[in-house]
Scaffold this motif. Structure first.
Motif, PDB file in Angstrom:
ATOM      1  N   LEU A  54      -4.190  -9.232  -2.268  1.00 48.95           N
ATOM      2  CA  LEU A  54      -4.050  -9.169  -3.714  1.00 48.95           C
ATOM      3  C   LEU A  54      -5.244  -9.760  -4.460  1.00 48.95           C
ATOM      4  O   LEU A  54      -5.399  -9.529  -5.654  1.00 48.95           O
ATOM      5  CB  LEU A  54      -2.761  -9.868  -4.156  1.00 48.95           C
ATOM      6  CG  LEU A  54      -1.469  -9.154  -3.765  1.00 48.95           C
ATOM      7  CD1 LEU A  54      -0.260  -9.938  -4.240  1.00 48.95           C
ATOM      8  CD2 LEU A  54      -1.427  -7.753  -4.335  1.00 48.95           C
ATOM      9  N   GLU A  55      -6.108 -10.497  -3.772  1.00 46.58           N
ATOM     10  CA  GLU A  55      -7.290 -11.048  -4.436  1.00 46.58           C
ATOM     11  C   GLU A  55      -8.249  -9.944  -4.871  1.00 46.58           C
ATOM     12  O   GLU A  55      -9.002 -10.114  -5.813  1.00 46.58           O
ATOM     13  CB  GLU A  55      -8.007 -12.027  -3.505  1.00 46.58           C
ATOM     14  CG  GLU A  55      -7.219 -13.299  -3.270  1.00 46.58           C
ATOM     15  CD  GLU A  55      -7.942 -14.252  -2.322  1.00 46.58           C
ATOM     16  OE1 GLU A  55      -9.128 -14.030  -2.016  1.00 46.58           O
ATOM     17  OE2 GLU A  55      -7.295 -15.213  -1.898  1.00 46.58           O
ATOM     18  N   THR A  56      -8.231  -8.812  -4.184  1.00 38.67           N
ATOM     19  CA  THR A  56      -9.139  -7.720  -4.536  1.00 38.67           C
ATOM     20  C   THR A  56      -8.520  -6.784  -5.565  1.00 38.67           C
ATOM     21  O   THR A  56      -9.191  -5.893  -6.056  1.00 38.67           O
ATOM     22  CB  THR A  56      -9.523  -6.896  -3.287  1.00 38.67           C
ATOM     23  OG1 THR A  56      -8.333  -6.315  -2.740  1.00 38.67           O
ATOM     24  CG2 THR A  56     -10.213  -7.757  -2.255  1.00 38.67           C
ATOM     25  N   PHE A  57      -7.262  -6.982  -5.900  1.00 38.08           N
ATOM     26  CA  PHE A  57      -6.585  -6.136  -6.875  1.00 38.08           C
ATOM     27  C   PHE A  57      -6.897  -6.619  -8.281  1.00 38.08           C
ATOM     28  O   PHE A  57      -7.060  -7.804  -8.525  1.00 38.08           O
ATOM     29  CB  PHE A  57      -5.066  -6.194  -6.664  1.00 38.08           C
ATOM     30  CG  PHE A  57      -4.558  -5.168  -5.695  1.00 38.08           C
ATOM     31  CD1 PHE A  57      -5.216  -4.899  -4.516  1.00 38.08           C
ATOM     32  CD2 PHE A  57      -3.407  -4.477  -5.966  1.00 38.08           C
ATOM     33  CE1 PHE A  57      -4.748  -3.960  -3.631  1.00 38.08           C
ATOM     34  CE2 PHE A  57      -2.916  -3.533  -5.085  1.00 38.08           C
ATOM     35  CZ  PHE A  57      -3.600  -3.279  -3.915  1.00 38.08           C
ATOM     36  N   ASN A  58      -6.962  -5.658  -9.217  1.00 40.38           N
ATOM     37  CA  ASN A  58      -7.097  -6.033 -10.621  1.00 40.38           C
ATOM     38  C   ASN A  58      -5.800  -5.646 -11.345  1.00 40.38           C
ATOM     39  O   ASN A  58      -4.843  -5.174 -10.720  1.00 40.38           O
ATOM     40  CB  ASN A  58      -8.335  -5.380 -11.255  1.00 40.38           C
ATOM     41  CG  ASN A  58      -8.269  -3.867 -11.238  1.00 40.38           C
ATOM     42  OD1 ASN A  58      -7.206  -3.264 -11.345  1.00 40.38           O
ATOM     43  ND2 ASN A  58      -9.430  -3.240 -11.106  1.00 40.38           N
ATOM     44  N   GLU A  59      -5.774  -5.804 -12.639  1.00 45.32           N
ATOM     45  CA  GLU A  59      -4.562  -5.544 -13.427  1.00 45.32           C
ATOM     46  C   GLU A  59      -4.092  -4.094 -13.285  1.00 45.32           C
ATOM     47  O   GLU A  59      -2.899  -3.823 -13.165  1.00 45.32           O
ATOM     48  CB  GLU A  59      -4.823  -5.876 -14.898  1.00 45.32           C
ATOM     49  CG  GLU A  59      -3.595  -5.767 -15.777  1.00 45.32           C
ATOM     50  CD  GLU A  59      -2.516  -6.803 -15.466  1.00 45.32           C
ATOM     51  OE1 GLU A  59      -1.336  -6.506 -15.733  1.00 45.32           O
ATOM     52  OE2 GLU A  59      -2.841  -7.882 -14.956  1.00 45.32           O
ATOM     53  N   THR A  60      -5.031  -3.169 -13.265  1.00 45.17           N
ATOM     54  CA  THR A  60      -4.685  -1.753 -13.120  1.00 45.17           C
ATOM     55  C   THR A  60      -4.028  -1.493 -11.771  1.00 45.17           C
ATOM     56  O   THR A  60      -3.056  -0.749 -11.679  1.00 45.17           O
ATOM     57  CB  THR A  60      -5.934  -0.875 -13.270  1.00 45.17           C
ATOM     58  OG1 THR A  60      -6.574  -1.189 -14.506  1.00 45.17           O
ATOM     59  CG2 THR A  60      -5.592   0.592 -13.239  1.00 45.17           C
ATOM     60  N   ASP A  61      -4.562  -2.107 -10.719  1.00 47.86           N
ATOM     61  CA  ASP A  61      -3.980  -1.943  -9.386  1.00 47.86           C
ATOM     62  C   ASP A  61      -2.558  -2.487  -9.348  1.00 47.86           C
ATOM     63  O   ASP A  61      -1.681  -1.892  -8.725  1.00 47.86           O
ATOM     64  CB  ASP A  61      -4.820  -2.666  -8.332  1.00 47.86           C
ATOM     65  CG  ASP A  61      -6.211  -2.094  -8.202  1.00 47.86           C
ATOM     66  OD1 ASP A  61      -6.364  -0.865  -8.313  1.00 47.86           O
ATOM     67  OD2 ASP A  61      -7.151  -2.882  -7.998  1.00 47.86           O
ATOM     68  N   LEU A  62      -2.343  -3.612  -9.997  1.00 51.95           N
ATOM     69  CA  LEU A  62      -1.005  -4.202 -10.004  1.00 51.95           C
ATOM     70  C   LEU A  62      -0.011  -3.311 -10.733  1.00 51.95           C
ATOM     71  O   LEU A  62       1.151  -3.196 -10.327  1.00 51.95           O
ATOM     72  CB  LEU A  62      -1.040  -5.606 -10.612  1.00 51.95           C
ATOM     73  CG  LEU A  62      -1.768  -6.651  -9.769  1.00 51.95           C
ATOM     74  CD1 LEU A  62      -1.847  -7.977 -10.511  1.00 51.95           C
ATOM     75  CD2 LEU A  62      -1.093  -6.841  -8.422  1.00 51.95           C
ATOM     76  N   LYS A  63      -0.449  -2.664 -11.805  1.00 50.03           N
ATOM     77  CA  LYS A  63       0.429  -1.722 -12.518  1.00 50.03           C
ATOM     78  C   LYS A  63       0.751  -0.528 -11.631  1.00 50.03           C
ATOM     79  O   LYS A  63       1.885  -0.034 -11.618  1.00 50.03           O
ATOM     80  CB  LYS A  63      -0.212  -1.254 -13.828  1.00 50.03           C
ATOM     81  CG  LYS A  63      -0.330  -2.344 -14.860  1.00 50.03           C
ATOM     82  CD  LYS A  63       1.045  -2.831 -15.273  1.00 50.03           C
ATOM     83  CE  LYS A  63       0.924  -3.897 -16.326  1.00 50.03           C
ATOM     84  NZ  LYS A  63       2.191  -4.527 -16.629  1.00 50.03           N
ATOM     85  N   ALA A  64      -0.234  -0.043 -10.867  1.00 50.97           N
ATOM     86  CA  ALA A  64       0.015   1.065  -9.945  1.00 50.97           C
ATOM     87  C   ALA A  64       0.984   0.636  -8.848  1.00 50.97           C
ATOM     88  O   ALA A  64       1.880   1.403  -8.466  1.00 50.97           O
ATOM     89  CB  ALA A  64      -1.296   1.555  -9.340  1.00 50.97           C
ATOM     90  N   LEU A  65       0.831  -0.589  -8.364  1.00 55.61           N
ATOM     91  CA  LEU A  65       1.754  -1.105  -7.350  1.00 55.61           C
ATOM     92  C   LEU A  65       3.169  -1.220  -7.919  1.00 55.61           C
ATOM     93  O   LEU A  65       4.149  -0.889  -7.250  1.00 55.61           O
ATOM     94  CB  LEU A  65       1.272  -2.461  -6.836  1.00 55.61           C
ATOM     95  CG  LEU A  65       2.127  -3.123  -5.763  1.00 55.61           C
ATOM     96  CD1 LEU A  65       2.296  -2.206  -4.552  1.00 55.61           C
ATOM     97  CD2 LEU A  65       1.507  -4.452  -5.356  1.00 55.61           C
ATOM     98  N   GLU A  66       3.266  -1.640  -9.160  1.00 57.24           N
ATOM     99  CA  GLU A  66       4.570  -1.709  -9.825  1.00 57.24           C
ATOM    100  C   GLU A  66       5.188  -0.311  -9.936  1.00 57.24           C
ATOM    101  O   GLU A  66       6.380  -0.129  -9.659  1.00 57.24           O
ATOM    102  CB  GLU A  66       4.400  -2.327 -11.213  1.00 57.24           C
ATOM    103  CG  GLU A  66       5.676  -2.499 -11.985  1.00 57.24           C
ATOM    104  CD  GLU A  66       5.427  -3.108 -13.350  1.00 57.24           C
ATOM    105  OE1 GLU A  66       6.056  -2.649 -14.316  1.00 57.24           O
ATOM    106  OE2 GLU A  66       4.597  -4.029 -13.461  1.00 57.24           O
ATOM    107  N   ALA A  67       4.387   0.663 -10.318  1.00 59.28           N
ATOM    108  CA  ALA A  67       4.877   2.041 -10.428  1.00 59.28           C
ATOM    109  C   ALA A  67       5.316   2.555  -9.061  1.00 59.28           C
ATOM    110  O   ALA A  67       6.339   3.247  -8.946  1.00 59.28           O
ATOM    111  CB  ALA A  67       3.798   2.940 -11.018  1.00 59.28           C
ATOM    112  N   TYR A  68       4.562   2.219  -8.012  1.00 57.25           N
ATOM    113  CA  TYR A  68       4.933   2.612  -6.657  1.00 57.25           C
ATOM    114  C   TYR A  68       6.303   2.029  -6.291  1.00 57.25           C
ATOM    115  O   TYR A  68       7.168   2.742  -5.771  1.00 57.25           O
ATOM    116  CB  TYR A  68       3.878   2.140  -5.655  1.00 57.25           C
ATOM    117  CG  TYR A  68       4.341   2.254  -4.226  1.00 57.25           C
ATOM    118  CD1 TYR A  68       4.222   3.457  -3.536  1.00 57.25           C
ATOM    119  CD2 TYR A  68       4.926   1.177  -3.579  1.00 57.25           C
ATOM    120  CE1 TYR A  68       4.672   3.581  -2.233  1.00 57.25           C
ATOM    121  CE2 TYR A  68       5.383   1.291  -2.282  1.00 57.25           C
ATOM    122  CZ  TYR A  68       5.252   2.485  -1.609  1.00 57.25           C
ATOM    123  OH  TYR A  68       5.708   2.607  -0.319  1.00 57.25           O
ATOM    124  N   CYS A  69       6.500   0.772  -6.575  1.00 58.13           N
ATOM    125  CA  CYS A  69       7.764   0.111  -6.230  1.00 58.13           C
ATOM    126  C   CYS A  69       8.936   0.693  -7.021  1.00 58.13           C
ATOM    127  O   CYS A  69      10.039   0.860  -6.487  1.00 58.13           O
ATOM    128  CB  CYS A  69       7.658  -1.399  -6.453  1.00 58.13           C
ATOM    129  SG  CYS A  69       6.523  -2.203  -5.303  1.00 58.13           S
TER     130      CYS A  69
END
Length: 116
Positions: free
Chosen positions: A15-30
């Motif tokens: 998660l250190e390499t993730f940015n805010e956009t990646d986290l939103k995509a991960l949220e959408a995936y979940c």
């Protein structure tokens, strides 16, 4: 279900390499995962079709909801590097910016292959 999937996937990611956009995509995936899982549970219990009040056999709405959620999961998975092919692509791109890299030749070849 989404929270459980978040916790499962979070353990697999850096998660250190993730940015805010990646986290939103991960949220959408979940969220898509939870929707897909709920629909699949209903379909296993009730089947893929039902009989209308007029006596017609009709596909349950959960079938198309499940298919759409699965499609969303697959496309987001590629964006986040969850598939082997997307990880290879990400590793190639990551190596291009480093010193002593390929000076963009790998990336340019990929672009040439896509264009031609």
């Amino acid at each position: 279900m989404a929270k459980t999937e978040w916790k499962r996937v979070r353990e697999l990611l850096d998660l250190e390499t993730f940015n805010e956009t990646d986290l939103k995509a991960l949220e959408a995936y979940c969220q898509a995962y939870a929707k897909w899982k709920r629909c699949e549970i209903i379909l296993m219990d009730k089947g893929y079709t039902f009989t209308t009040p007029n006596g017609y056999e009709q596909q349950r709405p959960e079938v198309s909801i499940s298919n759409n959620a699965l499609s969303d999961m697959q496309s987001i998975s590629k964006e986040l590097g969850f598939t082997p092919a997307s990880r290879i692509r990400m590793d190639k791109n990551r190596g291009e910016g480093s010193s002593g890299g390929s000076n963009g030749k790998v990336h340019d070849q990929e672009m040439e292959d896509m264009i031609s």
